[in-house]
Enzyme design. Structure first.
Site, PDB file in Angstrom:
ATOM      1  N   ALA A   1       3.343  -0.619   5.208  1.00 20.45           N
ATOM      2  CA  ALA A   1       2.556  -1.003   5.941  1.00 20.45           C
ATOM      3  C   ALA A   1       2.136  -2.469   6.533  1.00 20.45           C
ATOM      4  O   ALA A   1       2.125  -2.125   7.622  1.00 20.45           O
ATOM      5  CB  ALA A   1       1.495   0.269   6.202  1.00 20.45           C
TER       6      ALA A   1
ATOM      7  N   ARG B   1       7.371   0.730  13.505  1.00 20.61           N
ATOM      8  CA  ARG B   1       8.314   0.407  12.199  1.00 20.61           C
ATOM      9  C   ARG B   1       9.297  -0.950  12.997  1.00 20.61           C
ATOM     10  O   ARG B   1       9.998  -1.267  11.067  1.00 20.61           O
ATOM     11  CB  ARG B   1       8.260   0.819  11.477  1.00 20.61           C
ATOM     12  CG  ARG B   1       7.228   2.220  11.563  1.00 20.61           C
ATOM     13  CD  ARG B   1       7.731   3.255  10.247  1.00 20.61           C
ATOM     14  NE  ARG B   1       7.577   4.443   9.954  1.00 20.61           N
ATOM     15  CZ  ARG B   1       5.971   4.335   9.039  1.00 20.61           C
ATOM     16  NH1 ARG B   1       6.003   3.445   7.968  1.00 20.61           N
ATOM     17  NH2 ARG B   1       5.001   5.501   9.807  1.00 20.61           N
TER      18      ARG B   1
ATOM     19  N   HIS C   1       4.360  -4.594   9.215  1.00 20.72           N
ATOM     20  CA  HIS C   1       3.834  -4.562  10.448  1.00 20.72           C
ATOM     21  C   HIS C   1       2.235  -5.410  10.952  1.00 20.72           C
ATOM     22  O   HIS C   1       2.629  -5.558  12.197  1.00 20.72           O
ATOM     23  CB  HIS C   1       4.355  -3.068  11.314  1.00 20.72           C
ATOM     24  CG  HIS C   1       4.735  -2.661  10.179  1.00 20.72           C
ATOM     25  ND1 HIS C   1       6.840  -2.756   9.962  1.00 20.72           N
ATOM     26  CD2 HIS C   1       4.766  -1.492   8.782  1.00 20.72           C
ATOM     27  CE1 HIS C   1       6.804  -2.161   9.483  1.00 20.72           C
ATOM     28  NE2 HIS C   1       6.712  -0.989   9.097  1.00 20.72           N
TER      29      HIS C   1
ATOM     30  N   HIS D   1      12.805  -2.596   2.026  1.00 21.62           N
ATOM     31  CA  HIS D   1      12.804  -1.595   2.676  1.00 21.62           C
ATOM     32  C   HIS D   1      13.033   0.128   1.976  1.00 21.62           C
ATOM     33  O   HIS D   1      13.914  -0.153   2.641  1.00 21.62           O
ATOM     34  CB  HIS D   1      11.851  -1.304   3.983  1.00 21.62           C
ATOM     35  CG  HIS D   1      10.990  -2.833   4.138  1.00 21.62           C
ATOM     36  ND1 HIS D   1       9.522  -2.352   4.409  1.00 21.62           N
ATOM     37  CD2 HIS D   1      11.153  -3.845   5.673  1.00 21.62           C
ATOM     38  CE1 HIS D   1       9.385  -3.049   4.959  1.00 21.62           C
ATOM     39  NE2 HIS D   1      10.396  -4.306   5.438  1.00 21.62           N
TER      40      HIS D   1
ATOM     41  N   TYR E   1      11.722   8.441   0.975  1.00 25.78           N
ATOM     42  CA  TYR E   1      11.468   7.682   0.353  1.00 25.78           C
ATOM     43  C   TYR E   1      12.397   7.828  -1.051  1.00 25.78           C
ATOM     44  O   TYR E   1      12.887   7.067  -1.692  1.00 25.78           O
ATOM     45  CB  TYR E   1      10.057   7.342   0.608  1.00 25.78           C
ATOM     46  CG  TYR E   1       9.024   6.458   1.395  1.00 25.78           C
ATOM     47  CD1 TYR E   1       9.806   5.252   1.726  1.00 25.78           C
ATOM     48  CD2 TYR E   1       7.706   6.764   1.843  1.00 25.78           C
ATOM     49  CE1 TYR E   1       8.769   4.981   2.796  1.00 25.78           C
ATOM     50  CE2 TYR E   1       7.673   6.608   2.789  1.00 25.78           C
ATOM     51  CZ  TYR E   1       7.911   5.640   3.026  1.00 25.78           C
ATOM     52  OH  TYR E   1       7.229   4.987   5.161  1.00 25.78           O
TER      53      TYR E   1
ATOM     54  N   ASN F   1       7.525  -5.055  -1.341  1.00 25.39           N
ATOM     55  CA  ASN F   1       7.522  -3.964   0.267  1.00 25.39           C
ATOM     56  C   ASN F   1       6.571  -4.520   0.309  1.00 25.39           C
ATOM     57  O   ASN F   1       5.557  -4.394  -0.509  1.00 25.39           O
ATOM     58  CB  ASN F   1       8.212  -3.433  -0.453  1.00 25.39           C
ATOM     59  CG  ASN F   1       8.246  -2.067   0.144  1.00 25.39           C
ATOM     60  OD1 ASN F   1       7.493  -1.987   1.221  1.00 25.39           O
ATOM     61  ND2 ASN F   1       8.833  -0.558   0.459  1.00 25.39           N
TER      62      ASN F   1
ATOM     63  N   ASP G   1       1.692 -15.874   5.704  1.00 27.02           N
ATOM     64  CA  ASP G   1       1.250 -16.492   5.456  1.00 27.02           C
ATOM     65  C   ASP G   1       1.027 -16.782   4.265  1.00 27.02           C
ATOM     66  O   ASP G   1       1.386 -18.418   3.826  1.00 27.02           O
ATOM     67  CB  ASP G   1      -0.309 -17.142   5.975  1.00 27.02           C
ATOM     68  CG  ASP G   1      -0.291 -16.890   7.889  1.00 27.02           C
ATOM     69  OD1 ASP G   1       0.720 -17.277   8.457  1.00 27.02           O
ATOM     70  OD2 ASP G   1      -1.365 -17.310   8.123  1.00 27.02           O
TER      71      ASP G   1
ATOM     72  N   GLU H   1      12.661  -9.665   1.489  1.00 32.17           N
ATOM     73  CA  GLU H   1      11.702  -8.369   1.605  1.00 32.17           C
ATOM     74  C   GLU H   1      12.578  -6.802   1.686  1.00 32.17           C
ATOM     75  O   GLU H   1      13.623  -6.723   2.167  1.00 32.17           O
ATOM     76  CB  GLU H   1      11.618  -8.158   3.389  1.00 32.17           C
ATOM     77  CG  GLU H   1      10.614  -6.750   3.951  1.00 32.17           C
ATOM     78  CD  GLU H   1      10.215  -7.777   5.636  1.00 32.17           C
ATOM     79  OE1 GLU H   1       9.697  -8.626   5.668  1.00 32.17           O
ATOM     80  OE2 GLU H   1      10.494  -6.693   6.202  1.00 32.17           O
TER      81      GLU H   1
ATOM     82  N   SER I   1      13.218   3.349   3.308  1.00 32.63           N
ATOM     83  CA  SER I   1      13.523   3.569   4.086  1.00 32.63           C
ATOM     84  C   SER I   1      14.623   3.155   5.506  1.00 32.63           C
ATOM     85  O   SER I   1      14.176   1.382   5.738  1.00 32.63           O
ATOM     86  CB  SER I   1      12.746   4.471   5.330  1.00 32.63           C
ATOM     87  OG  SER I   1      11.359   3.356   5.866  1.00 32.63           O
TER      88      SER I   1
ATOM     89  N   ARG J   1      13.129   4.823  12.696  1.00 32.11           N
ATOM     90  CA  ARG J   1      11.869   5.292  12.491  1.00 32.11           C
ATOM     91  C   ARG J   1      10.920   5.548  13.355  1.00 32.11           C
ATOM     92  O   ARG J   1      11.272   4.821  15.048  1.00 32.11           O
ATOM     93  CB  ARG J   1      10.946   5.683  11.318  1.00 32.11           C
ATOM     94  CG  ARG J   1      12.194   5.542  10.139  1.00 32.11           C
ATOM     95  CD  ARG J   1      11.333   5.339   8.338  1.00 32.11           C
ATOM     96  NE  ARG J   1      10.188   5.940   8.830  1.00 32.11           N
ATOM     97  CZ  ARG J   1       8.980   5.637   7.526  1.00 32.11           C
ATOM     98  NH1 ARG J   1       9.501   4.722   6.639  1.00 32.11           N
ATOM     99  NH2 ARG J   1       7.813   6.023   7.779  1.00 32.11           N
TER     100      ARG J   1
ATOM    101  N   PRO K   1       1.048  -1.490  -0.079  1.00 32.88           N
ATOM    102  CA  PRO K   1       0.212  -0.057   0.319  1.00 32.88           C
ATOM    103  C   PRO K   1       1.080   1.604   0.468  1.00 32.88           C
ATOM    104  O   PRO K   1       2.308   1.635   0.794  1.00 32.88           O
ATOM    105  CB  PRO K   1      -0.706  -0.138   1.381  1.00 32.88           C
ATOM    106  CG  PRO K   1       0.279  -0.919   2.219  1.00 32.88           C
ATOM    107  CD  PRO K   1       0.301  -1.813   1.101  1.00 32.88           C
ATOM    108  N   ASN K   2       0.149   2.376  -1.291  1.00 31.01           N
ATOM    109  CA  ASN K   2       1.528   3.615  -0.757  1.00 31.01           C
ATOM    110  C   ASN K   2       2.550   3.490  -1.506  1.00 31.01           C
ATOM    111  O   ASN K   2       2.979   4.529  -1.988  1.00 31.01           O
ATOM    112  CB  ASN K   2       1.460   4.118   0.472  1.00 31.01           C
ATOM    113  CG  ASN K   2      -0.243   4.345   1.286  1.00 31.01           C
ATOM    114  OD1 ASN K   2      -1.460   4.197   0.429  1.00 31.01           O
ATOM    115  ND2 ASN K   2      -0.444   3.476   2.520  1.00 31.01           N
TER     116      ASN K   2
ATOM    117  N   ARG L   1       5.300  10.635  -2.055  1.00 29.77           N
ATOM    118  CA  ARG L   1       5.040  11.002  -0.598  1.00 29.77           C
ATOM    119  C   ARG L   1       6.281  10.719  -0.188  1.00 29.77           C
ATOM    120  O   ARG L   1       7.237   9.987  -0.709  1.00 29.77           O
ATOM    121  CB  ARG L   1       4.310   8.572  -0.830  1.00 29.77           C
ATOM    122  CG  ARG L   1       3.819   8.844   0.940  1.00 29.77           C
ATOM    123  CD  ARG L   1       3.696   7.350   0.675  1.00 29.77           C
ATOM    124  NE  ARG L   1       4.181   6.884   1.887  1.00 29.77           N
ATOM    125  CZ  ARG L   1       3.953   5.328   2.085  1.00 29.77           C
ATOM    126  NH1 ARG L   1       4.190   4.998   1.508  1.00 29.77           N
ATOM    127  NH2 ARG L   1       3.854   4.816   3.390  1.00 29.77           N
TER     128      ARG L   1
HETATM  129  C1  DQA Z   1       8.148   0.867   3.982  1.00 35.02           C
HETATM  130  C2  DQA Z   1       8.440   1.381   5.601  1.00 35.02           C
HETATM  131  C3  DQA Z   1       7.272   0.604   6.180  1.00 35.02           C
HETATM  132  O1  DQA Z   1       6.743   1.571   7.642  1.00 35.02           O
HETATM  133  C4  DQA Z   1       6.192   1.994   5.369  1.00 35.02           C
HETATM  134  O2  DQA Z   1       4.629   1.619   5.875  1.00 35.02           O
HETATM  135  C5  DQA Z   1       5.712   2.015   4.188  1.00 35.02           C
HETATM  136  C6  DQA Z   1       7.397   1.466   3.247  1.00 35.02           C
HETATM  137  C7  DQA Z   1       9.617   1.010   3.378  1.00 35.02           C
HETATM  138  O3  DQA Z   1       9.609   0.779   1.992  1.00 35.02           O
HETATM  139  O4  DQA Z   1      10.456   2.124   3.437  1.00 35.02           O
HETATM  140  O5  DQA Z   1       4.768   1.564   3.391  1.00 35.02           O
HETATM  141  O6  DQA Z   1       7.868  -0.344   3.286  1.00 35.02           O
END
Ligand code: DQA
Length: 151
Positions: A77, A111, A80, A100, A22, A74, A87, A98, A102, A107, A9-10, A17
């Site tokens: 959110a 997170r 977490h 991330h 990021y 990735n 699963d 995985e 950031s 942070r 998401p996002n 954003r």
């Molecule tokens: C993220 C870190 C997550 O905590 C956050 O919710 C994101 C992006 C990252 O790529 O740093 O949406 O996964």
């Protein structure tokens, strides 16, 4: 080798954003540079992004049966919070890395906890969008050594 690249998401808003956190690269930019690296590694990439937990879990969960060899993910959110994504990664039976963008450890406290990392081969965080390329390279190595072991 066929690799699924999943963004949660996002991340469709990458570039707009929180560029302070990021960076300015868009998801398109990330995909384009990953495709270039994938060519060198002789990998085929399929990209999937969604803000919907169930869609992400379904895509990942089915990937093992769809002939994929590994996953770069990735979960954003959902890292977490999502037992469903955890699963699904486990159920795929595939090696996953995985990512991330950031440094999640620098942070907010919430997170720091990843529900998904324990079912992944490894986690890369805090290296910006370069982390996706590093994850792809690591995954290619993992898949390569798995194949050698089978021979
Ligand atoms: C993220 C870190 C997550 O905590 C956050 O919710 C994101 C992006 C990252 O790529 O740093 O949406 O996964």
């Amino acid at each position: 080798m066929k690799i699924l690249v999943v963004n949660g998401p996002n991340l469709q808003l990458l570039g707009k954003r929180r560029p302070d956190v990021y960076g300015r690269a868009t998801l398109r930019d990330v995909e384009a540079s990953l495709r270039r690296r994938a060519e060198e590694l002789d990998a085929d990439l399929v990209f999937f992004q969604s803000c919907v937990e169930g869609e992400l879990a379904e895509r990942i969960g089915n990937s093992g049966q769809e002939g994929f060899d590994g996953i770069v993910v990735n979960p954003a959110a959902y890292t977490h919070t999502s037992v469903a994504m955890r699963d699904a990664i486990e159920a795929s039976g595939l090696p996953a890395v995985e990512v991330h963008i950031s440094n999640v450890h620098r942070r907010e406290d919430f997170r720091r906890k990843s529900l998904t990392a324990p079912v992944c081969a490894g986690q890369i965080c805090g290296l910006g969008v370069k982390g996706y390329e590093l994850a792809l390279e690591a995954l290619a190595d993992i898949i390569g050594s798995k194949r050698k072991r089978k021979k």
